[in-house]
Design a protein around this motif. Sequence first.
Motif, PDB file in Angstrom:
ATOM      1  N   VAL A 104      39.715  46.246  35.451  1.00 26.38           N
ATOM      2  CA  VAL A 104      38.585  45.354  35.050  1.00 26.38           C
ATOM      3  C   VAL A 104      38.961  44.432  33.885  1.00 26.38           C
ATOM      4  O   VAL A 104      39.184  45.058  32.726  1.00 26.38           O
ATOM      5  N   ASN A 105      38.755  43.217  33.942  1.00 25.29           N
ATOM      6  CA  ASN A 105      38.963  42.416  32.664  1.00 25.29           C
ATOM      7  C   ASN A 105      37.292  42.513  32.265  1.00 25.29           C
ATOM      8  O   ASN A 105      36.402  41.946  32.824  1.00 25.29           O
ATOM      9  N   ILE A 106      37.112  42.963  30.882  1.00 26.16           N
ATOM     10  CA  ILE A 106      35.855  43.089  30.481  1.00 26.16           C
ATOM     11  C   ILE A 106      35.380  41.922  29.711  1.00 26.16           C
ATOM     12  O   ILE A 106      34.291  41.734  29.625  1.00 26.16           O
ATOM     13  N   LYS A 154      49.225  36.580  39.447  1.00 26.01           N
ATOM     14  CA  LYS A 154      49.621  35.538  38.370  1.00 26.01           C
ATOM     15  C   LYS A 154      48.231  35.193  37.555  1.00 26.01           C
ATOM     16  O   LYS A 154      48.206  35.092  36.359  1.00 26.01           O
ATOM     17  N   ALA A 155      47.284  35.523  38.336  1.00 24.70           N
ATOM     18  CA  ALA A 155      45.816  35.124  37.601  1.00 24.70           C
ATOM     19  C   ALA A 155      45.667  36.393  36.695  1.00 24.70           C
ATOM     20  O   ALA A 155      45.015  36.227  35.365  1.00 24.70           O
ATOM     21  N   LEU A 156      45.887  37.576  36.950  1.00 23.28           N
ATOM     22  CA  LEU A 156      45.639  38.776  36.269  1.00 23.28           C
ATOM     23  C   LEU A 156      46.636  38.632  34.865  1.00 23.28           C
ATOM     24  O   LEU A 156      45.899  38.775  33.915  1.00 23.28           O
ATOM     25  N   GLN A 157      47.863  38.246  35.249  1.00 17.97           N
ATOM     26  CA  GLN A 157      48.976  38.078  34.269  1.00 17.97           C
ATOM     27  C   GLN A 157      48.341  36.655  33.085  1.00 17.97           C
ATOM     28  O   GLN A 157      48.256  37.043  31.895  1.00 17.97           O
ATOM     29  N   GLU A 158      47.834  35.836  33.750  1.00  9.85           N
ATOM     30  CA  GLU A 158      47.468  34.659  32.517  1.00  9.85           C
ATOM     31  C   GLU A 158      46.013  35.487  31.804  1.00  9.85           C
ATOM     32  O   GLU A 158      46.159  35.093  30.674  1.00  9.85           O
ATOM     33  N   ASP A 159      45.349  36.071  32.607  1.00 10.02           N
ATOM     34  CA  ASP A 159      44.145  36.571  31.849  1.00 10.02           C
ATOM     35  C   ASP A 159      44.644  37.806  30.627  1.00 10.02           C
ATOM     36  O   ASP A 159      44.108  37.639  29.617  1.00 10.02           O
ATOM     37  N   TRP A 160      45.435  38.456  31.179  1.00 10.92           N
ATOM     38  CA  TRP A 160      46.301  39.525  30.231  1.00 10.92           C
ATOM     39  C   TRP A 160      46.728  38.559  28.905  1.00 10.92           C
ATOM     40  O   TRP A 160      46.690  39.034  27.794  1.00 10.92           O
ATOM     41  N   ASN A 161      47.575  37.349  29.310  1.00  8.30           N
ATOM     42  CA  ASN A 161      48.045  36.877  28.289  1.00  8.30           C
ATOM     43  C   ASN A 161      47.135  36.246  27.444  1.00  8.30           C
ATOM     44  O   ASN A 161      47.168  36.160  26.241  1.00  8.30           O
ATOM     45  N   LYS A 162      45.922  36.063  27.853  1.00  9.19           N
ATOM     46  CA  LYS A 162      44.772  35.347  27.014  1.00  9.19           C
ATOM     47  C   LYS A 162      43.871  36.332  26.248  1.00  9.19           C
ATOM     48  O   LYS A 162      43.581  36.347  25.031  1.00  9.19           O
ATOM     49  N   SER A 166      38.003  41.897  38.663  1.00  8.99           N
ATOM     50  CA  SER A 166      38.670  43.054  39.194  1.00  8.99           C
ATOM     51  C   SER A 166      40.079  42.949  40.094  1.00  8.99           C
ATOM     52  O   SER A 166      40.116  41.972  40.549  1.00  8.99           O
ATOM     53  N   PHE A 167      40.876  43.912  39.796  1.00  9.09           N
ATOM     54  CA  PHE A 167      42.234  44.131  40.517  1.00  9.09           C
ATOM     55  C   PHE A 167      42.069  45.479  41.123  1.00  9.09           C
ATOM     56  O   PHE A 167      41.908  46.535  40.309  1.00  9.09           O
ATOM     57  N   VAL A 168      42.034  45.919  42.507  1.00 10.42           N
ATOM     58  CA  VAL A 168      41.943  46.922  43.048  1.00 10.42           C
ATOM     59  C   VAL A 168      43.304  47.551  43.752  1.00 10.42           C
ATOM     60  O   VAL A 168      44.156  46.437  44.227  1.00 10.42           O
ATOM     61  N   GLY A 169      43.563  48.732  43.658  1.00  6.65           N
ATOM     62  CA  GLY A 169      45.035  49.033  44.011  1.00  6.65           C
ATOM     63  C   GLY A 169      44.620  50.600  44.630  1.00  6.65           C
ATOM     64  O   GLY A 169      43.752  51.260  44.291  1.00  6.65           O
ATOM     65  N   SER A 170      45.667  51.032  45.342  1.00  2.00           N
ATOM     66  CA  SER A 170      45.848  52.559  45.449  1.00  2.00           C
ATOM     67  C   SER A 170      47.214  53.083  45.057  1.00  2.00           C
ATOM     68  O   SER A 170      48.168  52.284  45.154  1.00  2.00           O
ATOM     69  N   THR A 171      47.363  54.297  44.962  1.00  2.00           N
ATOM     70  CA  THR A 171      48.505  54.972  44.396  1.00  2.00           C
ATOM     71  C   THR A 171      48.494  56.421  44.806  1.00  2.00           C
ATOM     72  O   THR A 171      47.473  57.034  44.886  1.00  2.00           O
ATOM     73  N   GLY A 227      41.326  43.544  26.462  1.00  2.00           N
ATOM     74  CA  GLY A 227      40.293  42.866  27.181  1.00  2.00           C
ATOM     75  C   GLY A 227      40.227  43.454  28.498  1.00  2.00           C
ATOM     76  O   GLY A 227      39.469  42.947  29.423  1.00  2.00           O
ATOM     77  N   PHE A 228      40.783  44.631  28.730  1.00  3.95           N
ATOM     78  CA  PHE A 228      40.662  45.118  30.283  1.00  3.95           C
ATOM     79  C   PHE A 228      40.574  46.944  29.927  1.00  3.95           C
ATOM     80  O   PHE A 228      40.793  47.284  28.986  1.00  3.95           O
ATOM     81  N   ARG A 229      40.040  47.306  31.344  1.00  7.10           N
ATOM     82  CA  ARG A 229      40.114  48.572  31.178  1.00  7.10           C
ATOM     83  C   ARG A 229      40.223  49.396  32.562  1.00  7.10           C
ATOM     84  O   ARG A 229      40.252  48.339  33.492  1.00  7.10           O
ATOM     85  N   PHE A 230      40.677  50.556  32.560  1.00  7.70           N
ATOM     86  CA  PHE A 230      41.341  51.079  33.848  1.00  7.70           C
ATOM     87  C   PHE A 230      40.380  52.047  34.371  1.00  7.70           C
ATOM     88  O   PHE A 230      39.861  53.048  33.469  1.00  7.70           O
ATOM     89  N   GLU A 231      39.937  51.925  35.710  1.00  3.01           N
ATOM     90  CA  GLU A 231      39.034  52.894  36.207  1.00  3.01           C
ATOM     91  C   GLU A 231      39.520  53.571  37.486  1.00  3.01           C
ATOM     92  O   GLU A 231      40.155  53.020  38.458  1.00  3.01           O
ATOM     93  N   ILE A 232      39.526  54.978  37.727  1.00  4.24           N
ATOM     94  CA  ILE A 232      39.520  55.589  38.931  1.00  4.24           C
ATOM     95  C   ILE A 232      38.352  55.489  39.628  1.00  4.24           C
ATOM     96  O   ILE A 232      37.299  55.977  39.407  1.00  4.24           O
ATOM     97  N   LEU A 233      38.459  54.787  40.891  1.00  7.24           N
ATOM     98  CA  LEU A 233      37.360  54.613  41.919  1.00  7.24           C
ATOM     99  C   LEU A 233      37.283  55.685  42.702  1.00  7.24           C
ATOM    100  O   LEU A 233      35.892  56.201  42.878  1.00  7.24           O
ATOM    101  N   GLU A 234      38.161  56.334  43.298  1.00 11.52           N
ATOM    102  CA  GLU A 234      38.147  57.625  44.269  1.00 11.52           C
ATOM    103  C   GLU A 234      39.523  58.410  44.196  1.00 11.52           C
ATOM    104  O   GLU A 234      40.367  57.437  44.376  1.00 11.52           O
ATOM    105  N   GLN A 235      39.296  59.630  44.212  1.00 13.25           N
ATOM    106  CA  GLN A 235      40.586  60.424  44.296  1.00 13.25           C
ATOM    107  C   GLN A 235      40.622  60.979  45.626  1.00 13.25           C
ATOM    108  O   GLN A 235      39.582  61.305  46.286  1.00 13.25           O
TER     109      GLN A 235
END
Length: 125
Positions: A26-28, A60-68, A33-38, A73-81
């Motif tokens: 999540v970009n705070i 690329k949009a996530l990369q641009e915001d990370w660079n900015k 948000s960027f959603v994934g699974s692993t 400016g971001f947090r990591f969240e576990i949505l579901e295990q």
Amino acid sequence: MEKAKRKELAYNYAHSHRLMGAYRIVNIENGKSFVGSTLNLEGVWNKHKFMLDINSHTEKALQEDWNKFGEAGFRFEILEQIKPDEDFVENVSDLAKYRKKLPDLEKKWLGELSPFGERGYHKQR
């Protein structure tokens, strides 16, 4: 640390259960948000941070915001295990079984959170 103890710790780590499931970055600053699974929730955030830090993330949009905004400016969240079966051993056949569950889990969270357009980093499907 004695060699036998190190070997035991390495074995236990290699054969321990990894947290599996869906997550989001999540970009705070702007709420995107960027959603994934692993199969490895504990390691995937480090993977993303590494790719972002070396300016090589595929989104690329996530990369641009990370660079900015930087990591702060971001947090990591576990949505579901995904809960493993009681007889889970973490061998190749077990992992294949859980890997098959990941696309549906990710699709569920993409549907619930709609991280598309102004709300996220995913392209509308």
